[in-house]
Motif scaffolding. Structure first.
Motif, mmCIF file in Angstrom:
data_model
loop_
_atom_site.group_PDB
_atom_site.id
_atom_site.type_symbol
_atom_site.label_atom_id
_atom_site.label_comp_id
_atom_site.label_asym_id
_atom_site.label_seq_id
_atom_site.Cartn_x
_atom_site.Cartn_y
_atom_site.Cartn_z
ATOM 1 N N ILE A 137 15.227 -13.002 -95.542
ATOM 2 C CA ILE A 137 14.791 -13.302 -96.764
ATOM 3 C C ILE A 137 16.181 -13.566 -97.656
ATOM 4 N N SER A 138 17.363 -12.671 -97.315
ATOM 5 C CA SER A 138 18.582 -12.772 -97.958
ATOM 6 C C SER A 138 19.209 -13.933 -97.337
ATOM 7 N N MET A 139 18.587 -14.235 -96.070
ATOM 8 C CA MET A 139 19.455 -15.655 -95.257
ATOM 9 C C MET A 139 19.111 -16.722 -96.154
ATOM 10 N N ALA A 140 17.871 -16.830 -96.971
ATOM 11 C CA ALA A 140 17.344 -18.009 -97.213
ATOM 12 C C ALA A 140 18.003 -19.011 -97.974
ATOM 13 N N LYS A 141 19.150 -18.481 -99.073
ATOM 14 C CA LYS A 141 19.946 -19.292 -99.780
ATOM 15 C C LYS A 141 20.895 -19.988 -99.048
ATOM 16 N N ASP A 142 21.472 -19.304 -97.992
ATOM 17 C CA ASP A 142 22.771 -19.869 -97.132
ATOM 18 C C ASP A 142 22.196 -20.509 -95.894
ATOM 19 N N ARG A 143 21.057 -20.380 -95.435
ATOM 20 C CA ARG A 143 20.538 -21.121 -94.136
ATOM 21 C C ARG A 143 19.045 -21.584 -94.570
ATOM 22 N N PRO A 144 18.855 -22.562 -95.634
ATOM 23 C CA PRO A 144 17.332 -23.057 -95.795
ATOM 24 C C PRO A 144 17.002 -23.463 -94.516
ATOM 25 N N ASP A 145 18.067 -24.309 -93.858
ATOM 26 C CA ASP A 145 17.702 -25.073 -92.921
ATOM 27 C C ASP A 145 16.988 -24.285 -91.697
ATOM 28 N N LEU A 146 17.091 -22.953 -91.600
ATOM 29 C CA LEU A 146 16.542 -22.113 -90.677
ATOM 30 C C LEU A 146 15.454 -21.613 -91.394
ATOM 31 N N ILE A 147 15.579 -20.773 -92.407
ATOM 32 C CA ILE A 147 14.245 -19.947 -93.156
ATOM 33 C C ILE A 147 13.153 -20.853 -93.677
ATOM 34 N N GLU A 148 13.573 -22.014 -94.265
ATOM 35 C CA GLU A 148 12.535 -22.666 -94.875
ATOM 36 C C GLU A 148 11.631 -23.423 -94.002
ATOM 37 N N ARG A 149 12.352 -23.991 -92.893
ATOM 38 C CA ARG A 149 11.671 -24.450 -91.502
ATOM 39 C C ARG A 149 10.751 -23.338 -90.951
ATOM 40 N N GLY A 150 11.448 -22.234 -90.732
ATOM 41 C CA GLY A 150 10.767 -21.196 -89.974
ATOM 42 C C GLY A 150 9.398 -20.965 -90.680
ATOM 43 N N LEU A 151 9.556 -20.678 -92.262
ATOM 44 C CA LEU A 151 8.412 -20.300 -92.877
ATOM 45 C C LEU A 151 7.198 -21.530 -92.618
ATOM 46 N N ALA A 152 7.747 -22.524 -92.843
ATOM 47 C CA ALA A 152 6.810 -23.737 -92.542
ATOM 48 C C ALA A 152 6.113 -23.888 -91.303
ATOM 49 N N ILE A 153 6.670 -23.348 -90.018
ATOM 50 C CA ILE A 153 6.208 -23.224 -88.618
ATOM 51 C C ILE A 153 5.227 -22.123 -88.754
ATOM 52 N N LYS A 154 5.544 -21.025 -89.395
ATOM 53 C CA LYS A 154 4.790 -19.699 -89.342
ATOM 54 C C LYS A 154 3.506 -20.031 -90.115
ATOM 55 N N LYS A 155 3.679 -20.890 -90.919
ATOM 56 C CA LYS A 155 2.363 -20.906 -92.009
ATOM 57 C C LYS A 155 1.503 -21.964 -91.064
ATOM 58 N N THR A 156 2.068 -22.976 -90.278
ATOM 59 C CA THR A 156 1.141 -23.803 -89.466
ATOM 60 C C THR A 156 0.472 -22.896 -88.528
ATOM 61 N N GLY A 157 1.016 -21.947 -87.841
ATOM 62 C CA GLY A 157 0.272 -20.935 -86.959
ATOM 63 C C GLY A 157 -0.554 -20.367 -87.545
ATOM 64 N N ASN A 158 -0.584 -19.679 -88.761
ATOM 65 C CA ASN A 158 -1.665 -19.041 -89.776
ATOM 66 C C ASN A 158 -2.695 -19.780 -89.966
ATOM 67 N N ARG A 159 -2.411 -21.338 -90.529
ATOM 68 C CA ARG A 159 -3.316 -22.145 -90.821
ATOM 69 C C ARG A 159 -4.261 -22.266 -89.748
ATOM 70 N N LEU A 160 -3.793 -22.438 -88.652
ATOM 71 C CA LEU A 160 -4.506 -22.452 -87.319
ATOM 72 C C LEU A 160 -5.471 -21.508 -86.981
ATOM 73 N N MET A 161 -4.882 -20.209 -87.056
ATOM 74 C CA MET A 161 -5.640 -18.943 -87.013
ATOM 75 C C MET A 161 -6.878 -18.957 -88.058
ATOM 76 N N GLU A 162 -6.482 -19.533 -89.329
ATOM 77 C CA GLU A 162 -7.625 -19.336 -90.433
ATOM 78 C C GLU A 162 -8.696 -20.305 -90.252
ATOM 79 N N GLN A 163 -8.073 -21.509 -89.577
ATOM 80 C CA GLN A 163 -9.291 -22.779 -89.396
ATOM 81 C C GLN A 163 -10.447 -22.135 -88.166
ATOM 82 N N ILE A 164 -9.630 -21.582 -87.117
ATOM 83 C CA ILE A 164 -10.473 -21.260 -86.132
ATOM 84 C C ILE A 164 -10.992 -20.027 -86.065
ATOM 85 N N GLY A 165 -10.216 -18.731 -86.847
ATOM 86 C CA GLY A 165 -10.605 -17.508 -86.736
ATOM 87 C C GLY A 165 -11.120 -16.968 -87.980
ATOM 88 N N GLY A 166 -11.068 -17.852 -89.040
ATOM 89 C CA GLY A 166 -11.366 -17.368 -90.342
ATOM 90 C C GLY A 166 -10.466 -16.726 -91.421
#
Lengths: 252, 430
Positions: free
Chosen positions: B127-156
């Motif tokens: 979280i404290s990296m986010a300001k300096d390295r949005p290239d990593l953290i914002e993209r990382g969170l977007a990837i994580k969200k994709t995984g979670n949405r996939l689980m929500e669609q198939i798994g509820g």
């Protein structure tokens, strides 16, 4: 006004409820700009001493050391919110409360004498005063965000004490009991999930624990009619919220 | 103070799932003992599973771990279906694999961006990296969200999915339900490929270990939701013979059992999986691995972050393949009638091989249950790595050494909630 501080604590649990905070991908950075995350071992190596404005407590109390730790956390926290079935009901590990914990330990461990554990798994509320509780195994992300947002602006969180059945009707889902005779705990289970299981063509299995005054006496004949065997009725109530269902059922 | 008798004690090991500690004792510059001390209180899953209905283990054992519940659900279902002699049709297995890909994407993204990257860039957390390295953290969170949405669609839902049952699912999606997911996955494939190039520029300490490696293998495909057992040196064996080769013993300093493979330490997880199966990766994932400087094998645990990123790319591509080939199954599940007997089930949790064994009685109830989680299997290998790292870095000061050990433990993304069924670090220098 100084930035409010948030601490996240873990007791016996699966880490899923605190993970819910990290699963708020769209809101996490906004939240972190509004509160100071002072202690959250799963997510950060930075540990700041209390007191804390808000503590989120996950997990149940199962050791003597944890009995002491929850009291210390209470003393350090202005508002204490328990999150999840473990912290609000003792969790699935409270099945030991209805069994012989020494026998349990001997099944899992060759040398049970090395294991330091209490005979019971209990919710935080059995040890300290709790300000708000979020039920569920796991908690609902929306309810967590609502609670944190409410505490930030200084109002009470909206945590309706209705049943899954009510949420299901509001959502317009076809009733799985009426239409298909699928056994469902929706009428006696606390709301919060948005009636998830029925939307997936599954009966509610009670992971949010009992609603206020659950009328299990009226539900059990319907469960039996829909195919739950006599010895299965106790099992359906004996999962993640076993201790709370045992305390609240009106059929025994 | 005599430099030969220093003692180092660190508070809690952070950015791991669960509670534990590490104690290293040095005597005259030689490591006397290393104890990975897991004090996560036990929850006795294997005890309370006895007497439960044979249909219950997928929902009950999911609660072992909130980070990898699908692994528990699928290994449990595989084991019980094995006991009952039921084979799940290919199209439903593909849907399980899709759900499992969601869990790999979310769990690996959590570890890469929020737990592990801060070690390489010198931050206390993601979280404290986010300001300096949005290239990593914002993209990382977007990837994580994709995984979670996939689980929500198939798994509820992403944590403790509700849609998995013996024989398949309670309900299966329509093809058009999956279109928005495919769009998210395509965006995340680009994000994951870009991020791997950034992570490949981190500085990695030189450290290779000679553990035996154990993972599943699954023919032409990279192993996820099932497979047969493969190892780096010893003879492969059947899943049913798992308990003859992998033996769990209890040590006083841990509530997690220690596993050995034919009496020896071994490693399961991304490094083992990759080293034994890199040929089965998709062309895009293989190219990305080569561009990141990975060979066919990787034995440096500090570089496991690269392997996880490659596995994220693979899991995204694999999800897109499954969605492209998806035809809605006529029935969401096949019946799994109870049958008395013993069944074995395996799958590749994000942290490694997860084995379940159940014995079902004549009354359709579970008579006995055995669960061997990845972190329990890796404890001896982690302790061995700590001993070697401490011995080769005796010259560095206590604070640096402690920090190195903490990072080296985090390389393995230990899931202590799983294995105990967290970490304070103590180095005693006598």
């Amino acid at each position: 006004m100084s930035t409010p501080t948030l601490a996240v604590w873990k007791f016996a649990s699966c880490d899923g409820c605190q993970l819910t905070l990290l699963d708020c991908e769209d809101e996490l950075l906004t939240l972190a700009s509004q509160v100071r995350i002072a202690t959250f071992l799963e997510a950060s190596s930075a540990i700041v001493d209390g007191p804390y404005d808000v503590s989120l407590v996950e997990g149940s109390i199962t050791t003597a050391a944890d009995e002491r730790r929850i009291k210390e956390i209470r003393e350090q926290s202005r508002t204490l919110v328990t999150i999840g079935a473990c912290a609000t009901a003792g969790g699935i590990q409270a099945l030991r409360n209805f069994a012989d914990v020494d026998e349990f330990a001997s099944v899992v461990y060759a040398k049970p004498e090395y294991i330091d554990t209490l005979a019971t798994s209990t919710p935080a509320a059995a040890h300290v005063e709790v300000d708000y509780q979020l039920q569920g195994c796991p908690i609902d992300r929306g309810q967590l965000l609502e609670t944190l947002a409410a505490l930030l602006v200084g109002r009470k969180p909206r945590l309706p004490a209705k049943t899954v059945c009510t949420e299901c009707k509001l959502r317009g889902v076809t009733c799985v009991v009426v239409a298909e005779g699928i056994p469902c705990l929706g009428p006696v289970t606390h709301a919060g999930c948005g009636a998830l299981c029925p939307t997936y063509h599954r009966g509610c299995y009670g992971c949010f624990g009992p609603a206020a005054t659950p009328n299990t006496a009226a539900l059990i004949p319907v469960l039996r009619r829909d195919g739950i065997p006599a010895d299965g009725v106790d099992r359906v109530f004996s999962t993640f919220n076993v201790a709370n269902f045992a305390a609240e059922r009106n059929d025994t | 103070m005599n430099p030969e008798t220093r003692t180092i004690a660190v508070g809690a090991l952070t950015r791991v799932e669960g509670e534990g500690a590490l104690r290293v004792t040095l005597s005259g510059g030689v490591v006397e003992s290393v104890e990975l001390n897991i004090y996560e209180p036990p929850r006795f899953f294997e005890a309370f599973l006895r007497g439960r209905a044979y249909t219950e283990p997928p929902d009950l054992t999911a609660r072992v771990c909130g980070i990898c519940p699908v692994a528990y659900q699928i290994s449990a279902a595989n084991a019980i279906e094995d006991a009952c002699g039921v084979t799940v049709p290919e199209e439903l297995v593909a849907l399980r694999r899709l759900l499992y890909c969601g869990e790999w994407i979310h769990s690996h993204a959590l570890h890469i961006f929020l737990l592990h990257t801060p070690d390489f860039l010198g931050y206390p957390d993601g979280i404290s990296m986010a300001k300096d390295r949005p290239d990593l953290i914002e993209r990382g969170l977007a990837i994580k969200k994709t995984g979670n949405r996939l689980m929500e669609q198939i798994g509820g839902r992403a944590i403790h999915p509700i849609n998995v049952r013996l024989g398949g699912f309670y309900s299966v999606p329509h093809k058009h339900d999956l279109d928005p997911l495919a769009e998210m996955l395509r965006r995340s494939l680009d994000q994951a490929t870009d991020v791997l190039q950034l992570v490949a520029q981190f500085e990695f300490p030189d450290a290779e270990f000679d553990h035996e490696l154990l993972s599943l293998t699954d023919g032409e495909r990279y192993p996820i939701e099932n497979g047969t057992i493969k190892r780096s040196t010893g003879k492969p064996f059947q899943v049913a013979d798992f308990s003859e080769h992998v033996v769990e013993t209890q040590v006083k300093h841990s509530t997690a059992l220690h596993a050995t493979l034919d009496g020896q330490r071994y490693l399961t997880g991304p490094l083992a999986r990759y080293s034994l199966n890199s040929a089965a990766l998709s062309p895009v994932a293989r190219e990305a691995a080569a561009a990141a400087g990975l060979g066919a094998q990787c034995r440096n645990p500090f570089r496991s972050i690269l392997v996880r990123a490659v596995e994220v790319i693979y899991a995204i591509e694999e999800s897109l393949r499954i969605i492209a080939e998806y035809e809605r199954p006529a029935r969401p599940f096949v019946d799994v009638p109870a049958r008395a007997g013993i069944g074995h089930g395996v799958s590749e949790a994000p942290r490694g091989l997860l084995y379940h064994r159940y014995e079902i009685g004549d009354d359709n109830l579970i008579r006995s249950a055995t669960i061997v989680p990845p972190t329990a299997q890796n404890q001896a290998a982690i302790e061995h790595e700590m001993a070697e790292l401490v011995e080769t870095n005796l010259a560095v000061d206590d604070a640096m050494l402690t920090s190195l050990c903490e990072k080296a433990i985090r390389n393995h993304d230990p899931c202590i909630s799983c294995s105990a069924h967290f970490l304070t670090l103590t180095v005693d220098r006598k």
